[in-house]
Enzyme design. Sequence first.
Site, PDB file in Angstrom:
ATOM      1  N   CYS A   1       3.263  -2.906   4.157  1.00 31.51           N
ATOM      2  CA  CYS A   1       2.273  -1.668   4.252  1.00 31.51           C
ATOM      3  C   CYS A   1       3.128  -0.790   5.444  1.00 31.51           C
ATOM      4  O   CYS A   1       4.194  -1.219   5.765  1.00 31.51           O
ATOM      5  CB  CYS A   1       0.842  -2.157   4.833  1.00 31.51           C
ATOM      6  SG  CYS A   1       0.990  -3.079   6.576  1.00 31.51           S
TER       7      CYS A   1
ATOM      8  N   ASP B   1       1.085  -1.241  -0.022  1.00 32.98           N
ATOM      9  CA  ASP B   1      -0.047  -0.184  -0.124  1.00 32.98           C
ATOM     10  C   ASP B   1       0.942   1.168  -0.158  1.00 32.98           C
ATOM     11  O   ASP B   1       2.307   1.216  -0.209  1.00 32.98           O
ATOM     12  CB  ASP B   1      -0.962  -0.123   1.130  1.00 32.98           C
ATOM     13  CG  ASP B   1      -0.373   0.292   2.363  1.00 32.98           C
ATOM     14  OD1 ASP B   1       1.101   0.496   2.825  1.00 32.98           O
ATOM     15  OD2 ASP B   1      -0.993   0.363   3.404  1.00 32.98           O
TER      16      ASP B   1
ATOM     17  N   HIS C   1       7.962 -29.977  11.360  1.00 31.04           N
ATOM     18  CA  HIS C   1       7.325 -28.852  10.724  1.00 31.04           C
ATOM     19  C   HIS C   1       6.393 -28.931   9.922  1.00 31.04           C
ATOM     20  O   HIS C   1       5.486 -28.318   9.513  1.00 31.04           O
ATOM     21  CB  HIS C   1       8.479 -27.805  10.529  1.00 31.04           C
ATOM     22  CG  HIS C   1       9.586 -27.657  11.529  1.00 31.04           C
ATOM     23  ND1 HIS C   1       9.272 -26.896  12.726  1.00 31.04           N
ATOM     24  CD2 HIS C   1      10.813 -27.918  11.602  1.00 31.04           C
ATOM     25  CE1 HIS C   1      10.462 -27.133  13.347  1.00 31.04           C
ATOM     26  NE2 HIS C   1      11.497 -27.558  12.734  1.00 31.04           N
TER      27      HIS C   1
ATOM     28  N   THR D   1       3.111  -0.703   8.656  1.00 31.33           N
ATOM     29  CA  THR D   1       3.491  -1.553   9.718  1.00 31.33           C
ATOM     30  C   THR D   1       3.740  -2.868   9.460  1.00 31.33           C
ATOM     31  O   THR D   1       4.486  -3.789  10.253  1.00 31.33           O
ATOM     32  CB  THR D   1       2.773  -1.494  11.094  1.00 31.33           C
ATOM     33  OG1 THR D   1       1.326  -2.272  10.752  1.00 31.33           O
ATOM     34  CG2 THR D   1       2.593  -0.012  11.802  1.00 31.33           C
TER      35      THR D   1
ATOM     36  N   HIS E   1      10.875 -23.288   9.607  1.00 31.73           N
ATOM     37  CA  HIS E   1       9.788 -23.934  10.665  1.00 31.73           C
ATOM     38  C   HIS E   1       8.674 -23.695  10.064  1.00 31.73           C
ATOM     39  O   HIS E   1       7.583 -24.563  10.165  1.00 31.73           O
ATOM     40  CB  HIS E   1       9.963 -23.118  11.913  1.00 31.73           C
ATOM     41  CG  HIS E   1      11.300 -23.827  12.504  1.00 31.73           C
ATOM     42  ND1 HIS E   1      11.361 -23.777  13.952  1.00 31.73           N
ATOM     43  CD2 HIS E   1      12.431 -24.277  12.008  1.00 31.73           C
ATOM     44  CE1 HIS E   1      12.857 -24.120  14.198  1.00 31.73           C
ATOM     45  NE2 HIS E   1      13.208 -24.514  13.252  1.00 31.73           N
TER      46      HIS E   1
END
Length: 147
Positions: free
Chosen positions: A68, A11, A136, A70, A101
């Site tokens: 974006c 964004d 995993h 954050t 993992h």
Amino acid sequence: MTERTIAIASDHGGVELKAQLAKDLAEWGWRVLDLGTDGPASVDYPDFALKVAEALKSGAAERGLLLCGTGIGISIAANRHGHIRAALVHDAFGARMCRQHNDANVLVMGGRTIGPEVARDCLKIFLDTAFEGGRHARRVAKMSENS
């Protein structure tokens, strides 16, 4: 050498970092499928998470990169798609672990929370690290059961 493809999108909060990382990706031999946005005008991050999710689902790209402000919102939006395992990372250790993992197929970072050098390191590690499988694999399968 076979050219690999990565779908990238952001964004407005991640557009500058996306442009910088796209150059790095090209230098590293990746074909970059840039799905926007291309400027500072406010846009909705779920729209760009969807574009990357569609590119991975169709096979147009094998990995994804989302940004974006954050990284939080776009990672939530991306992970709504059952075939996406998007990992929000802030450092090299997180980038390595999300691949080893969790078999993450989309790397997410915050354009306003991570510097370009750290972001570059995280991206390189994400691309160069293999999934360990083993114990995993069972856990990753459980995340994809209802997709």
